[in-house]
Design an enzyme around this catalytic site. Structure first.
Site, mmCIF file in Angstrom:
data_model
loop_
_atom_site.group_PDB
_atom_site.id
_atom_site.type_symbol
_atom_site.label_atom_id
_atom_site.label_comp_id
_atom_site.label_asym_id
_atom_site.label_seq_id
_atom_site.Cartn_x
_atom_site.Cartn_y
_atom_site.Cartn_z
ATOM 1 N N SER A 76 0.888 -1.637 0.279
ATOM 2 C CA SER A 76 -0.297 -0.523 -0.064
ATOM 3 C C SER A 76 0.618 1.198 -0.442
ATOM 4 O O SER A 76 1.881 1.787 -0.489
ATOM 5 C CB SER A 76 -0.974 0.075 1.684
ATOM 6 O OG SER A 76 -1.820 0.945 1.491
ATOM 7 N N ASP B 207 -9.066 0.447 -7.311
ATOM 8 C CA ASP B 207 -8.854 1.289 -6.822
ATOM 9 C C ASP B 207 -9.214 2.710 -6.440
ATOM 10 O O ASP B 207 -8.629 3.291 -7.091
ATOM 11 C CB ASP B 207 -6.846 1.363 -6.450
ATOM 12 C CG ASP B 207 -6.503 1.601 -5.253
ATOM 13 O OD1 ASP B 207 -7.115 2.267 -3.920
ATOM 14 O OD2 ASP B 207 -5.511 0.886 -4.914
ATOM 15 N N HIS C 117 -8.310 -1.561 -4.026
ATOM 16 C CA HIS C 117 -6.135 -1.180 -3.559
ATOM 17 C C HIS C 117 -6.756 -2.787 -2.533
ATOM 18 O O HIS C 117 -6.679 -3.143 -2.235
ATOM 19 C CB HIS C 117 -6.984 -0.705 -2.292
ATOM 20 C CG HIS C 117 -5.441 -0.631 -2.081
ATOM 21 N ND1 HIS C 117 -4.747 0.527 -2.582
ATOM 22 C CD2 HIS C 117 -5.100 -0.116 -0.567
ATOM 23 C CE1 HIS C 117 -3.712 0.706 -1.733
ATOM 24 N NE2 HIS C 117 -4.277 0.520 -0.113
#
Length: 409
Positions: A259, A354, A382
């Protein structure tokens, strides 16, 4: 104005927004029942009464002490049961209970812990410190154990701190005569060192070691969040330390950024290309996610809570408005020219839909620097879970253990 691949969802307020009740009933209850992010390694039975209490008491702001404190009774019970199991000679049961308590603490301090303890984040910092304590009690009972190592920040400069805390797990067969490949795991905005149990199991099972380090502006990372180059100094110091460990095969080191850590995995693929055989950027931002246009809408998207305030502090800004107006020019890997350098092998992974960082942030990188590899999953958000994980492990096997027998996921 950007024609976002996200389409109409760019302007949509996602249904879990507005209250803990909406979040739990439309999004998190399902995630919790399946033990998937952010409830990975957790148990539904631990969380259901907590969220019933939050809803009943109309506690909707996760940044308040009332939110964090609601989780404490369950943690206390799990810790008490774990200690009793350990004292009664049941280490596996104790480890399981300590782990569950640490997961409850993860959600209690969610979504962000700053490296700087202030009165307004002291309760979340205390929850994080307790999470680390209970997690290490659980991980010390694993075979092989996961351990904390705190190293000097040998490359510190400016406002960097003096020490770097790491979590390290090494296969039992690793030695100076049998050095093993290493994965350098770069954590995210809300997931820190104690939040990667399953990844360490998968890595160890493949015969590799793992070193886990937090990224600038989060948790216990000593790097100056306002300095774009502080991350480069951080990874150099960590790699210097790793090179002193004879059981590590420094010719086979790969980075894996998760991330917000994906941003640093991309950067390191360029700045540390001579030290890495490959880098996985998993759910990465690079350029567009810092644009005022994206930041004007991102709080309405899939992230559970407001994210721009956390990002602003993470990148060292005094106010969110300063972050929105200035961060792209200062930190973008495209604007700053980082991506025009050569890179080591770099795999970009994400979901096409995302809403945290746009898929455009992966696509734009193919027009800069050296060749890249990518796998993007339609219909997923995501990180591209669950489809992206097998791809990540297969790709890492190709760079870290190219001659090994295939490992099935």
């Amino acid at each position: 104005m950007t024609n976002w691949i996200l389409g109409d969802r760019f302007d949509t307020v996602y249904p879990h927004k507005g209250s803990i009740k909406a979040l739990w009933e439309t999004k998190w209850k399902f995630c919790c029942s399946k033990s998937i992010y952010p409830f990975h390694d957790g148990e539904f039975e631990d969380f259901e009464p907590i969220f019933e209490s939050l809803i009943a008491n109309n506690i909707n702001d996760p940044f308040t002490d009332a939110y964090t404190n609601t989780f404490s009774p369950i943690v206390d019970r799990l810790e008490e049961e774990a200690t009793k199991a350990l004292n009664n000679g049941h280490p596996d049961r104790a480890s399981d209970l300590f782990r569950r308590a640490a997961v409850v603490l993860r959600i209690s301090r969610f979504p962000y812990v700053s490296p700087t303890t202030r009165p307004d984040n002291a309760v979340k910092r205390a929850a994080f410190d307790r999470q680390k304590d209970l997690y290490l009690k659980a991980a010390s009972l694993w075979k092989p154990a996961l351990k904390e190592v705190v190293i000097p920040h040998s490359r510190r400069s400016g406002k960097d701190g003096s020490s770097i805390p790491l979590y390290i797990r090494v296969p039992e067969e690793a030695s100076a005569s049998h050095p093993v490949p290493v994965v350098l795991l770069m954590t995210g905005l809300d997931g820190y060192r104690p939040d990667n149990s399953q990844r360490t199991h998968e890595i160890i099972n493949r015969g590799w070691a793992v070193v886990i380090c937090e990224i600038p502006g989060t948790a216990d990372c000593p790097s100056d969040p306002a300095d774009p180059e502080s991350a480069d100094r951080l990874w150099t110091a960590v790699l210097d330390y790793m090179a002193q460990r004879p059981e590590f095969d420094m010719s086979h080191v790969a980075a894996w950024g998760l991330s917000a850590g994906g941003f640093y995995a991309i950067r390191a693929a360029c700045t540390h290309r001579d030290f890495l055989v490959g880098s996985v950027a998993h759910g990465p931002g690079s350029h567009h996610f810092l644009s005022p246009e994206w930041l004007a809408k991102v709080n309405d998207h899939e992230y559970p809570f407001t994210i721009t305030d956390c990002w602003a502090e993470k990148y060292g800004y005094a106010t969110t408005e300063e972050f929105i107006q200035n961060s792209q020019k200062k930190f973008s890997l495209v604007e700053t020219g980082v991506m025009d350098q050569p890179n080591c092998r770099l795999l970009l992974l994400n979901g096409v839909d995302d809403g945290v960082v746009p898929i455009e942030d992966s696509l734009v990188l193919f027009n800069h620097g050296g060749p890249k590899e990518g796998r993007f999953f339609e219909g997923t958000v995501h990180m591209g879970y669950p489809h992206s994980l097998p791809v990540a492990y297969t790709w890492l096997e190709s760079v870290l253990s190219p001659n090994a027998t295939e490992v099935k996921n």
